[in-house]
Motif scaffolding. Structure first.
Motif, short mmCIF file in Angstrom:
data_model
loop_
_atom_site.label_atom_id
_atom_site.label_comp_id
_atom_site.label_asym_id
_atom_site.label_seq_id
_atom_site.Cartn_x
_atom_site.Cartn_y
_atom_site.Cartn_z
N MET A 266 0.84 -1.17 0.00
CA MET A 266 0.00 0.00 0.00
C MET A 266 0.89 1.24 0.00
N ARG A 267 0.56 2.17 -0.88
CA ARG A 267 1.33 3.41 -0.98
C ARG A 267 0.61 4.61 -0.37
N TYR A 268 -0.74 4.53 -0.31
CA TYR A 268 -1.50 5.68 0.17
C TYR A 268 -2.87 5.20 0.65
N ILE A 269 -3.38 5.81 1.72
CA ILE A 269 -4.73 5.53 2.19
C ILE A 269 -5.33 6.81 2.74
N LYS A 270 -6.61 7.03 2.44
CA LYS A 270 -7.32 8.22 2.91
C LYS A 270 -8.78 7.86 3.12
N ALA A 271 -9.33 8.23 4.26
CA ALA A 271 -10.75 8.04 4.53
C ALA A 271 -11.48 9.32 4.17
N LEU A 272 -12.49 9.21 3.30
CA LEU A 272 -13.34 10.34 2.91
C LEU A 272 -14.77 9.83 2.82
N GLY A 273 -15.67 10.50 3.52
CA GLY A 273 -17.06 10.06 3.50
C GLY A 273 -17.16 8.66 4.06
N ASN A 274 -17.86 7.79 3.35
CA ASN A 274 -18.04 6.40 3.79
C ASN A 274 -17.08 5.44 3.11
N TYR A 275 -15.97 5.93 2.59
CA TYR A 275 -15.03 5.08 1.84
C TYR A 275 -13.60 5.29 2.31
N PHE A 276 -12.81 4.26 2.05
CA PHE A 276 -11.36 4.37 2.11
C PHE A 276 -10.88 4.41 0.68
N TYR A 277 -9.97 5.32 0.37
CA TYR A 277 -9.34 5.38 -0.94
C TYR A 277 -7.91 4.88 -0.77
N LEU A 278 -7.56 3.84 -1.53
CA LEU A 278 -6.27 3.17 -1.40
C LEU A 278 -5.51 3.21 -2.71
N SER A 279 -4.20 3.34 -2.59
CA SER A 279 -3.36 3.24 -3.76
C SER A 279 -2.26 2.22 -3.50
N ALA B 245 -6.54 2.13 -12.81
CA ALA B 245 -5.65 0.97 -12.80
C ALA B 245 -4.19 1.32 -13.05
N ASP B 246 -3.94 2.37 -13.80
CA ASP B 246 -2.56 2.66 -14.19
C ASP B 246 -1.93 3.82 -13.41
N GLN B 247 -2.55 4.23 -12.31
CA GLN B 247 -2.07 5.39 -11.56
C GLN B 247 -1.79 5.02 -10.11
N ILE B 248 -0.70 5.55 -9.56
CA ILE B 248 -0.41 5.47 -8.14
C ILE B 248 -0.75 6.83 -7.57
N VAL B 249 -1.69 6.87 -6.64
CA VAL B 249 -2.13 8.14 -6.06
C VAL B 249 -1.22 8.52 -4.91
N THR B 250 -0.80 9.77 -4.89
CA THR B 250 0.05 10.27 -3.81
C THR B 250 -0.68 11.24 -2.90
N ALA B 251 -1.87 11.72 -3.30
CA ALA B 251 -2.66 12.62 -2.45
C ALA B 251 -4.09 12.67 -2.96
N VAL B 252 -5.04 12.74 -2.03
CA VAL B 252 -6.45 12.97 -2.35
C VAL B 252 -6.93 14.05 -1.40
N PHE B 253 -7.66 15.03 -1.93
CA PHE B 253 -8.16 16.11 -1.08
C PHE B 253 -9.48 16.61 -1.64
N PRO B 254 -10.38 17.09 -0.75
CA PRO B 254 -11.75 17.42 -1.16
C PRO B 254 -12.12 18.90 -1.09
N PRO B 255 -11.41 19.82 -1.71
CA PRO B 255 -11.85 21.21 -1.60
C PRO B 255 -13.05 21.50 -2.52
N GLU B 256 -13.85 22.46 -2.12
CA GLU B 256 -14.92 23.02 -2.95
C GLU B 256 -15.90 21.97 -3.47
N GLY B 257 -16.22 20.95 -2.67
CA GLY B 257 -17.26 20.00 -3.03
C GLY B 257 -16.86 18.92 -4.02
N SER B 258 -15.66 18.93 -4.52
CA SER B 258 -15.18 17.88 -5.42
C SER B 258 -14.02 17.17 -4.76
N MET B 259 -13.58 16.09 -5.39
CA MET B 259 -12.39 15.39 -4.93
C MET B 259 -11.32 15.51 -6.00
N TYR B 260 -10.10 15.72 -5.56
CA TYR B 260 -8.97 15.80 -6.47
C TYR B 260 -7.94 14.76 -6.05
#
Length: 159
Positions: A1-14, A33-48
């Protein structure tokens, strides 16, 4: 596992195999499938998400309104994957690298503006949080605080 973030009712894992989200009941949903996520953040009602694609040696910015489908917005400089990201509130996103602080404006791209870090020089930033009208910056050597109204003082070019 390279990254984990809890947002809402989910865990986002990379992992090396890509980016997935896991529901409360353990259902795994592949996202990129082809991306390793290094950061997830939720500004302004969307997720990036900031992603790294090793075979293509590329760093990208993705956006999602729901968390289940993601669209690529931009290719980014590789340095962006080295930053730590802190959503201070719904409209303010900060990032840090060592003792530097940046304000990030989101859109079809990311615009970085370095903030005045007087007093933080040489102190590795490990967290940023807002409580009431103050922003707290945690470092490996102590806790620093600043009033929100004085936080967004930009560093002049060439400093």
């Amino acid at each position: 596992m390279r990254y984990i973030k809890a947002l809402g009712n989910y865990f986002y894992l990379s992992t090396d195999d890509g980016f997935v989200r896991v529901s409360e009941d353990g259902k795994v949903e592949p996202l990129l499938a082809d991306q390793i996520v290094t950061a997830v953040f939720p500004p302004e009602g969307s997720m990036y998400a900031i992603t790294w694609n090793g075979p293509q040696l590329s760093t990208s910015l993705y956006k999602s309104a729901t968390g289940s489908s993601w669209e690529q917005l931009a290719n980014l400089r590789s340095e962006t994957k080295m930053l730590s990201y802190y959503p201070v509130n719904d409209t303010l996103l900060l990032a840090s690298y060592n003792s530097q602080l940046f304000k990030i404006d989101m859109g079809q791209d990311m615009v970085f503006r370095e903030l005045d870090n007087t007093g933080l020089e040489g102190h590795y930033i490990s967290s940023v949080a807002k409580v009431s009208d103050r922003v707290y910056v945690g470092t490996l050597s102590g806790l620093f605080t600043k009033e929100v109204e004085h936080l967004l003082t930009y560093k002049e070019e060439g400093e």
